[in-house]
Write an enzyme that holds these catalytic residues in place. Structure first.
Site, mmCIF file in Angstrom:
data_model
loop_
_atom_site.group_PDB
_atom_site.id
_atom_site.type_symbol
_atom_site.label_atom_id
_atom_site.label_comp_id
_atom_site.label_asym_id
_atom_site.label_seq_id
_atom_site.Cartn_x
_atom_site.Cartn_y
_atom_site.Cartn_z
ATOM 1 N N LYS B 146 -14.536 -6.543 43.236
ATOM 2 C CA LYS B 146 -15.384 -6.685 44.420
ATOM 3 C C LYS B 146 -14.675 -7.547 45.430
ATOM 4 O O LYS B 146 -13.659 -8.136 45.087
ATOM 5 C CB LYS B 146 -16.750 -7.273 44.045
ATOM 6 C CG LYS B 146 -16.682 -8.577 43.216
ATOM 7 C CD LYS B 146 -18.008 -9.256 43.090
ATOM 8 C CE LYS B 146 -18.894 -8.787 41.972
ATOM 9 N NZ LYS B 146 -20.134 -9.543 41.779
ATOM 10 N N HIS B 262 -26.143 -1.249 33.303
ATOM 11 C CA HIS B 262 -26.390 -2.175 34.423
ATOM 12 C C HIS B 262 -27.886 -2.210 34.744
ATOM 13 O O HIS B 262 -28.544 -1.169 34.737
ATOM 14 C CB HIS B 262 -25.587 -1.727 35.651
ATOM 15 C CG HIS B 262 -25.569 -2.756 36.738
ATOM 16 N ND1 HIS B 262 -26.626 -2.947 37.597
ATOM 17 C CD2 HIS B 262 -24.640 -3.681 37.073
ATOM 18 C CE1 HIS B 262 -26.340 -3.935 38.431
ATOM 19 N NE2 HIS B 262 -25.134 -4.393 38.138
#
Lengths: 381, 381
Positions: B146, B262
């Site tokens: 990220k 997730h």
């Protein structure tokens, strides 16, 4: 990070979400800032590389204002490209991680035509479903075949009686899956035949809508099978199979069947007014984006806990202008009775599907007559 | 109904769910009775035909007891055939409609071997993932590439540095989809190559785990593509794509990749302690049934609001005996830092995947060194 400034050329085109945030002004403002980061970069803002990530990828608070004591509304915009025209990614950006944080509620989606262009939305919508059913103006009538445990023959006989009585939409109870006592294929075939037989007697256009709550790898197969067996619509539960699976079924030209969205497993989004997703957005806007033609939800005063305000909000969400995405039918349900028909019509007006289930059995053994009474009460409204 | 008594031959084999119910004893008892009906027949009990529907299809309260002031636990059993060995139908029965009712929480599933036999569960589990990664004993290390907005080249370079530094599992940030600035296929290929290159240098067995949050009709295709491109696992969001889609990916022998679950869009199940699904059942038991090998959830004290008790409950749910269904890794995350490593290890012990994301960038530009520090802090624990 030791990265050079990043230029993405994505600035300018954005969609927005209105969130309701709880707490003091400072609390709510901090929550708005948190959403901007949590739903996009999930990264310490002070460590970002320069350039367009901070300027365009991070969410931006477009407006922030109190709505009532202890509640603020923040409208937050996101770059269109983050959701890149996929419903699944749109939902991920709108509420993915922050679903885990209390005191933040999705109130409504504000989607520009550039984003909406990616969604077909409901194939039929209100006008298309009315046309299919041959009912141009009055409220539509719906019931469910139940209880779980009946045989295929018994369920088909119920469907036949309901269709003879003038019901427009006869759906499977959502608990009917592929149980040994009423296997999916046999049930769909027999119920579709029963409704077809009744239609030939009545001249009406009742549809049978089987439940397509199915294993992921059998969902499309069951839907296609139902279509060829004569099903006139599909009952889908996006809370179980995923909103994008419903969108897939709605978009499939081989199916081309109206979609009835069932709220199973979606309740946790709406049980607390301070969190989750508003009934307006969930059962209205998102159901439409995901291709539903009718959105089932619990009406006030039945077996569930929706308020009249919630119900009116759903109805608003089913018809709010969203570019080419058609309005759909609010379908209030959940312990409704013939006695509630006029109440419900006073709330929703004629653009509604009235779903009355088990209580139709409370008026004696002649179900055809009970359904006729249901129909007459609507026609005379 | 004017039906003869119905014999289904289904009595005897049942599964159970423990629900926590709020209110007075009478309130809670009425809620238990309501669940028995709402999750099965959805039909007025007094109108049921005689025979096995009332005796076997309707849920049965097996036990009912106070757990603390204002809270009661009801264990309710359902005929195995109602869920007929499908995960989707099991979830429908466990919590489908009652998700819409406040004051009822799924605490734990009590599933007999006859039902569990239908589920493969995690393909790898704790032992299999350890074997794949070549890490027999210590806690596993995980990070994410990220922020959103980086190019494929930049993301791949991050993955390379993380792998050189000794991270075991490098996953996509879950916001990475198919954006123009880092398209799915190009990203997966380049990141897998980068991790492979690092592995050849280090002799380690780091895996790259791309995010497979995808449109329903592209989910399997993206997973298969990722596999052939060298992905070492799949990041799946069952709250978005559906629990049964995760199960499908886990069961597919062509993939045979570990699954990292997730929590995106699952938060509303767990934000209120009186409703929804307990973290134990959701991130533990249900994640396992749905094929996850590691279950990501927010650790206490990070960006989210989980308590230590919630976290311990998740860990319990990941390992509670469930016949052949293997234990999986709790994967606490959400704003974790190197400073929290020993805290986390004290909570979870060595059977954990520690996921530290953006904060790894806070220790200067040498990410390889930061990862080595992370690894050493775990090895020296």
């Amino acid at each position: 990070m030791t990265l050079p400034p990043i230029q993405l050329n994505l600035c300018g085109k954005r969609f927005s979400v209105a969130y309701e945030l709880t707490g003091s002004r400072d609390d709510a403002w901090n929550k708005a800032q948190d959403i901007c980061v949590e739903q996009t970069i999930e990264f310490p803002a002070d460590l970002l590389p320069g350039g367009d990530i901070a300027a365009c990828i991070v969410g931006q608070v477009e407006s922030f204002a109190p709505v009532r004591p202890g509640y603020f509304e923040a409208v937050i915009s996101f770059a269109l490209e983050i959701a890149h025209q996929e419903l699944i990614q749109l939902l991920n950006v709108v509420f993915g991680n922050i679903s885990l944080k209390p005191g933040m509620r999705v109130q409504r989606l504000i989607l520009p035509p550039e984003l909406l262009a990616a969604f077909r939305g409901p194939r039929f919508g209100r006008a298309g479903l009315r046309s299919l059913l041959g009912v141009p103006e009055r409220p539509l009538l719906c019931t469910a075949i139940k209880p779980l445990g009946l045989s295929v023959q018994q369920l088909a006989h119920l469907a036949y009686q309901f269709a003879l009585g003038g019901i427009d939409v006869i759906k499977d109870d959502h608990g009917l899956g592929n149980q040994v006592f009423a296997p999916f294929r046999e049930r769909v075939q027999r119920c579709a035949e029963a409704v077809d037989r009744a239609n030939r007697q009545t001249g009406l256009h009742c549809i049978y809508v089987p439940s397509i709550i199915a294993p992921a790898d059998q969902l499309l197969e069951r839907a296609l099978w139902a279509k060829q067996a004569g099903a006139g619509g599909l009952l889908v539960a996006p809370g179980l199979n995923g909103f994008d699976s419903m969108r897939q079924l709605a978009d499939d030209d081989r199916l081309a069947l109206p979609i009835f969205s069932h709220p199973s497993l979606q309740g946790s989004f709406v049980t607390h007014p301070d969190d989750g997703i508003s009934p307006y957005a969930l059962f209205g806007q998102i159901a439409r984006l995901a291709g539903a033609d009718a959105s089932i939800f619990p009406h006030q005063g039945g077996r569930f806990s929706f308020s009249l305000e919630d119900c009116r909000a759903v109805a608003d969400g089913t018809r709010v202008p969203m570019a080419h995405v058609q309005p759909i039918f609010p379908t209030p349900a959940g312990g409704m009775t013939l006695e509630r028909v006029s109440d419900m019509l006073n709330v929703y007006g004629r653009e509604v599907v009235l779903l009355i289930g088990g209580s139709l059995h409370r008026h004696g053994p002649d179900l055809v007559k009970t359904c006729s009474t249901f129909r007459e009460s609507v026609e005379s409204w």
